[in-house]
Design a protein around this motif. Structure first.
Motif, PDB file in Angstrom:
ATOM      1  N   SER A 252      39.699  38.199  55.409  1.00 28.83           N
ATOM      2  CA  SER A 252      39.150  38.802  54.195  1.00 28.83           C
ATOM      3  C   SER A 252      40.140  38.595  53.044  1.00 28.83           C
ATOM      4  O   SER A 252      41.310  38.277  53.268  1.00 28.83           O
ATOM      5  N   PRO A 253      39.692  38.787  51.803  1.00 29.08           N
ATOM      6  CA  PRO A 253      40.632  38.698  50.672  1.00 29.08           C
ATOM      7  C   PRO A 253      41.809  39.662  50.819  1.00 29.08           C
ATOM      8  O   PRO A 253      42.959  39.286  50.530  1.00 29.08           O
ATOM      9  N   LYS A 254      41.546  40.871  51.266  1.00 30.40           N
ATOM     10  CA  LYS A 254      42.630  41.847  51.430  1.00 30.40           C
ATOM     11  C   LYS A 254      43.650  41.374  52.456  1.00 30.40           C
ATOM     12  O   LYS A 254      44.867  41.508  52.242  1.00 30.40           O
ATOM     13  N   GLN A 255      43.182  40.795  53.551  1.00 30.70           N
ATOM     14  CA  GLN A 255      44.092  40.297  54.575  1.00 30.70           C
ATOM     15  C   GLN A 255      44.928  39.129  54.049  1.00 30.70           C
ATOM     16  O   GLN A 255      46.110  38.993  54.388  1.00 30.70           O
ATOM     17  N   ALA A 256      44.322  38.292  53.205  1.00 31.83           N
ATOM     18  CA  ALA A 256      45.067  37.186  52.606  1.00 31.83           C
ATOM     19  C   ALA A 256      46.194  37.715  51.724  1.00 31.83           C
ATOM     20  O   ALA A 256      47.327  37.225  51.778  1.00 31.83           O
ATOM     21  N   VAL A 257      45.882  38.720  50.911  1.00 30.27           N
ATOM     22  CA  VAL A 257      46.894  39.322  50.027  1.00 30.27           C
ATOM     23  C   VAL A 257      48.025  39.918  50.856  1.00 30.27           C
ATOM     24  O   VAL A 257      49.221  39.720  50.549  1.00 30.27           O
ATOM     25  N   GLN A 258      47.686  40.634  51.903  1.00 27.87           N
ATOM     26  CA  GLN A 258      48.712  41.254  52.749  1.00 27.87           C
ATOM     27  C   GLN A 258      49.597  40.202  53.421  1.00 27.87           C
ATOM     28  O   GLN A 258      50.808  40.392  53.561  1.00 27.87           O
ATOM     29  N   THR A 259      49.004  39.082  53.825  1.00 29.94           N
ATOM     30  CA  THR A 259      49.770  38.018  54.461  1.00 29.94           C
ATOM     31  C   THR A 259      50.729  37.371  53.469  1.00 29.94           C
ATOM     32  O   THR A 259      51.887  37.087  53.808  1.00 29.94           O
ATOM     33  N   ILE A 260      50.259  37.142  52.252  1.00 32.05           N
ATOM     34  CA  ILE A 260      51.135  36.571  51.221  1.00 32.05           C
ATOM     35  C   ILE A 260      52.319  37.487  50.969  1.00 32.05           C
ATOM     36  O   ILE A 260      53.480  37.051  50.895  1.00 32.05           O
ATOM     37  N   GLU A 261      52.053  38.769  50.854  1.00 35.62           N
ATOM     38  CA  GLU A 261      53.126  39.734  50.578  1.00 35.62           C
ATOM     39  C   GLU A 261      54.166  39.751  51.693  1.00 35.62           C
ATOM     40  O   GLU A 261      55.378  39.767  51.431  1.00 35.62           O
ATOM     41  N   GLU A 262      53.718  39.736  52.944  1.00 37.57           N
ATOM     42  CA  GLU A 262      54.647  39.760  54.073  1.00 37.57           C
ATOM     43  C   GLU A 262      55.442  38.449  54.151  1.00 37.57           C
ATOM     44  O   GLU A 262      56.651  38.455  54.411  1.00 37.57           O
ATOM     45  N   ALA A 263      54.768  37.334  53.912  1.00 35.30           N
ATOM     46  CA  ALA A 263      55.452  36.045  53.940  1.00 35.30           C
ATOM     47  C   ALA A 263      56.513  35.963  52.844  1.00 35.30           C
ATOM     48  O   ALA A 263      57.626  35.464  53.071  1.00 35.30           O
ATOM     49  N   ARG A 264      56.197  36.455  51.668  1.00 35.93           N
ATOM     50  CA  ARG A 264      57.168  36.448  50.567  1.00 35.93           C
ATOM     51  C   ARG A 264      58.358  37.353  50.866  1.00 35.93           C
ATOM     52  O   ARG A 264      59.490  37.053  50.464  1.00 35.93           O
ATOM     53  N   ARG A 265      58.111  38.428  51.576  1.00 36.78           N
ATOM     54  CA  ARG A 265      59.211  39.315  51.945  1.00 36.78           C
ATOM     55  C   ARG A 265      60.182  38.615  52.903  1.00 36.78           C
ATOM     56  O   ARG A 265      61.404  38.761  52.798  1.00 36.78           O
ATOM     57  N   LEU A 266      59.613  37.837  53.822  1.00 42.05           N
ATOM     58  CA  LEU A 266      60.436  37.175  54.837  1.00 42.05           C
ATOM     59  C   LEU A 266      61.077  35.884  54.336  1.00 42.05           C
ATOM     60  O   LEU A 266      62.205  35.565  54.721  1.00 42.05           O
ATOM     61  N   CYS A 267      60.351  35.130  53.502  1.00 40.25           N
ATOM     62  CA  CYS A 267      60.845  33.834  53.005  1.00 40.25           C
ATOM     63  C   CYS A 267      60.676  33.763  51.490  1.00 40.25           C
ATOM     64  O   CYS A 267      59.872  32.969  50.978  1.00 40.25           O
ATOM     65  N   PRO A 268      61.389  34.578  50.741  1.00 37.67           N
ATOM     66  CA  PRO A 268      61.231  34.573  49.289  1.00 37.67           C
ATOM     67  C   PRO A 268      61.513  33.196  48.687  1.00 37.67           C
ATOM     68  O   PRO A 268      62.509  32.557  49.024  1.00 37.67           O
TER      69      PRO A 268
ATOM     70  N   GLU B 263      38.385  30.449  37.200  1.00 34.81           N
ATOM     71  CA  GLU B 263      39.543  30.843  36.388  1.00 34.81           C
ATOM     72  C   GLU B 263      39.960  32.281  36.685  1.00 34.81           C
ATOM     73  O   GLU B 263      41.159  32.589  36.758  1.00 34.81           O
ATOM     74  N   ALA B 264      38.979  33.162  36.867  1.00 31.11           N
ATOM     75  CA  ALA B 264      39.293  34.559  37.177  1.00 31.11           C
ATOM     76  C   ALA B 264      39.964  34.661  38.544  1.00 31.11           C
ATOM     77  O   ALA B 264      40.946  35.404  38.730  1.00 31.11           O
ATOM     78  N   GLU B 265      39.462  33.902  39.513  1.00 27.75           N
ATOM     79  CA  GLU B 265      40.029  33.937  40.864  1.00 27.75           C
ATOM     80  C   GLU B 265      41.443  33.360  40.883  1.00 27.75           C
ATOM     81  O   GLU B 265      42.353  33.918  41.504  1.00 27.75           O
ATOM     82  N   LEU B 266      41.632  32.235  40.198  1.00 28.30           N
ATOM     83  CA  LEU B 266      42.954  31.609  40.160  1.00 28.30           C
ATOM     84  C   LEU B 266      43.964  32.505  39.450  1.00 28.30           C
ATOM     85  O   LEU B 266      45.128  32.593  39.868  1.00 28.30           O
ATOM     86  N   SER B 267      43.517  33.173  38.399  1.00 28.20           N
ATOM     87  CA  SER B 267      44.399  34.097  37.691  1.00 28.20           C
ATOM     88  C   SER B 267      44.886  35.202  38.623  1.00 28.20           C
ATOM     89  O   SER B 267      46.076  35.568  38.626  1.00 28.20           O
ATOM     90  N   GLU B 268      43.971  35.729  39.441  1.00 31.91           N
ATOM     91  CA  GLU B 268      44.345  36.760  40.413  1.00 31.91           C
ATOM     92  C   GLU B 268      45.326  36.201  41.445  1.00 31.91           C
ATOM     93  O   GLU B 268      46.322  36.858  41.804  1.00 31.91           O
ATOM     94  N   LEU B 269      45.053  34.984  41.909  1.00 29.15           N
ATOM     95  CA  LEU B 269      45.920  34.370  42.923  1.00 29.15           C
ATOM     96  C   LEU B 269      47.320  34.129  42.381  1.00 29.15           C
ATOM     97  O   LEU B 269      48.323  34.331  43.085  1.00 29.15           O
ATOM     98  N   LEU B 270      47.419  33.704  41.131  1.00 26.33           N
ATOM     99  CA  LEU B 270      48.728  33.408  40.539  1.00 26.33           C
ATOM    100  C   LEU B 270      49.562  34.669  40.360  1.00 26.33           C
ATOM    101  O   LEU B 270      50.800  34.586  40.320  1.00 26.33           O
ATOM    102  N   MET B 271      48.918  35.807  40.251  1.00 25.57           N
ATOM    103  CA  MET B 271      49.664  37.061  40.177  1.00 25.57           C
ATOM    104  C   MET B 271      50.318  37.393  41.522  1.00 25.57           C
ATOM    105  O   MET B 271      51.303  38.121  41.588  1.00 25.57           O
ATOM    106  N   LEU B 272      49.754  36.854  42.603  1.00 24.81           N
ATOM    107  CA  LEU B 272      50.241  37.145  43.950  1.00 24.81           C
ATOM    108  C   LEU B 272      51.167  36.063  44.489  1.00 24.81           C
ATOM    109  O   LEU B 272      51.968  36.313  45.385  1.00 24.81           O
ATOM    110  N   SER B 273      51.041  34.850  43.939  1.00 20.14           N
ATOM    111  CA  SER B 273      51.684  33.690  44.534  1.00 20.14           C
ATOM    112  C   SER B 273      53.189  33.711  44.395  1.00 20.14           C
ATOM    113  O   SER B 273      53.756  34.342  43.502  1.00 20.14           O
ATOM    114  N   ASP B 274      53.814  32.949  45.290  1.00 21.18           N
ATOM    115  CA  ASP B 274      55.258  32.771  45.267  1.00 21.18           C
ATOM    116  C   ASP B 274      55.585  31.586  44.359  1.00 21.18           C
ATOM    117  O   ASP B 274      55.287  31.650  43.175  1.00 21.18           O
ATOM    118  N   GLN B 275      56.136  30.513  44.891  1.00 19.61           N
ATOM    119  CA  GLN B 275      56.599  29.406  44.054  1.00 19.61           C
ATOM    120  C   GLN B 275      55.855  28.096  44.295  1.00 19.61           C
ATOM    121  O   GLN B 275      56.239  27.066  43.734  1.00 19.61           O
TER     122      GLN B 275
END
Length: 467
Positions: A184-200, A220-232
């Motif tokens: 789900s979208p929520k699970q994707a967000v949670q996975t990104i957050e955990e991955a960034r914590r482990l491998c910033p 554009e709206a979806e990508l904007s949301e993703l870029l707020m969550l993304s790492d590098q």
């Protein structure tokens, strides 16, 4: 990616090319001694003593509607057997290649996050023991952002993974369902957050555009949301329907419809602009990074360096020095996991196909892969494969190629050969001309009734892109 996993459209093109290979097996095999002597022999250290390593985990829990990658739904839990065979084939191919340095490791699939972290640890320990593996070596694992995938990230990190590539694909529940994704979208967000914590700073997210019912505004709206969550690091994939997939069947039956070519182009250009505004620099057709967080493994492909492919269906390019080889080979491992396991147990490897690459074939791969990057092909890199003829000798005087220069799609200067910003989006349409020009300038021994790779690649590009 292995070569095997860059933009979906480019993968479609290369699969079409491979299908041509299979229908023309005499095109590159069985070279005579005279042909061998005219091929370029690798004597540069970076071309023979170093390689990246791709390890393919073929299993998934389900098949996505758009996917025709080499993946299988396992009938039984044979993780232990798969691990044993991956270890054995890795050892065999490392010994065969005689490389002294592995520059990067990439665990792809399939869904490699389904593997046990001990599998990853054992493979990395083997590589370290055989050839040495620096602590700073990039080790990437593809992750499906399910609760199970997220729960294993810490263990994978402790096993030696220092970079995660997360298959988000979409943050819209409707699109995820249509694509057949099991998160789900929520699970994707949670996975990104955990991955960034482990491998910033070392987390990449994959996202697909050009999906059914997608508009420029929703993208554009979806990508904007993703870029707020993304790492590098962000990878953009254009959705390409492929024969044999559920999505292709749905499109043929009129159940769904994709955006047209103009809309696709608008989405791509809009994404490039938005990524740049967020500090991401485009360094390849579909890849963007901040703070130079590029994928070193994929850069190895795009610079046409050696890579060793392990696992069912994996592809490799290396010189088999242990057999006395002096030329690079294109190698393909057996596709079906059970058959691959039998072959590895019997022979130590599951290599199904070996194709000797001559001078022209090497230059074609260097051209096709190098022009995907914004840097393009430097004169120094080209000289590694073509010390006799430089880029200007081959492309500088061609009338057909001059049209690309005058149209500001292609640039040839003291740095090398590269696409302009606008030209990068037109690369598919330029490559057939460039490949045919390369074939005209590189002398080849006559091959009886066998088309050259240039013609095969051009034909494959035209079929795959509909040109």
């Amino acid at each position: 990616m292995q070569s095997n996993k860059v933009v979906l459209k480019m993968q479609n093109i290369f699969r079409a090319t491979l299908r041509v290979f299979k229908s023309n097996p005499g095109c590159f095999s069985g070279m005579s001694t005279g042909e061998l002597s005219e091929s370029y022999h690798h004597d540069d250290t970076c071309l023979t003593k170093e390689a990246s390593l791709y390890i393919h985990w073929p299993y998934c829990l389900k098949r996505c509607s758009y996917c025709n990658f080499n993946k299988y739904i396992p009938k039984d839990n044979n993780n232990h057997i798969m691990t044993q065979c991956l270890l054995r084939e890795t050892e065999t191919l490392l010994q065969l290649s005689q490389v002294s340095c592995i520059t990067s490791v990439f665990f792809g699939g399939g869904t490699p996050s389904l593997a046990h972290p001990s599998t990853v640890s054992a493979l990395l320990e083997l590589v370290s023991r055989r050839v040495g593996l620096a602590d700073t070596t990039e080790v990437t694992l593809e992750v499906n952002p399910t609760p199970e995938g997220r729960s294993k990230l810490k263990d994978f990190s402790q096993a030696g993974v220092n970079r995660f590539s997360i298959g988000v694909q979409s943050l819209q529940q409707e699109s995820l369902k249509l694509l057949g994704r099991d998160h789900s979208p929520k699970q994707a967000v949670q996975t990104i957050e955990e991955a960034r914590r482990l491998c910033p700073g070392r987390v990449s997210v994959d996202v697909i555009f050009g999906r059914p019912n997608q508009t420029l505004q929703s993208w554009e709206a979806e990508l904007s949301e993703l870029l707020m969550l993304s790492d590098q690091h962000v990878s953009l994939y254009q959705l390409t329907p492929e024969r044999g997939t559920l999505l292709f069947k749905q499109l043929q039956g009129g159940e769904v419809a994709l955006p047209d070519e103009h809309q696709m182009a608008e989405m791509y250009e809009s994404a490039r602009r938005m990524l740049q505004e967020h500090g991401f620099q485009q360094y390849e057709v579909s890849n963007f990074a901040r703070h130079n967080a590029v994928s070193h493994h994929n850069m190895n492909y795009w610079k046409a360096r050696q890579y060793i492919g392990v696992g069912p269906g994996a592809h490799g390019r290396f010189v088999p020095l242990a057999e006395g080889g002096v030329q690079r080979e294109a190698r393909t491992q057996t596709l079906e996991p059970d058959q691959w396991i039998r072959e590895v147990r019997q022979m130590g490897h599951g290599t199904r196909r070996r194709i000797l690459l001559g001078r022209l074939e090497l230059l074609e791969e260097a051209l096709v892969m190098g022009l995907r990057t914004t840097e393009g092909i430097t004169h120094e890199d080209w000289q590694l494969f073509s010390p006799q003829l430089d880029l200007g000798d081959i492309f500088g005087s061609s009338a057909d190629v001059q049209d690309f220069f005058h149209g500001c799609s292609l640039i040839l200067d003291d740095k090398g050969l590269r696409c302009s910003r606008d030209g990068l989006a037109l690369l598919d349409s330029m490559l057939p001309t460039l490949l045919l020009e390369l074939e005209r300038k590189i002398p080849q021994p006559p091959k009886e009734s066998s088309p050259t790779l240039s013609l095969l690649l051009a034909a494959a590009y035209n079929r795959a892109t509909g040109d």
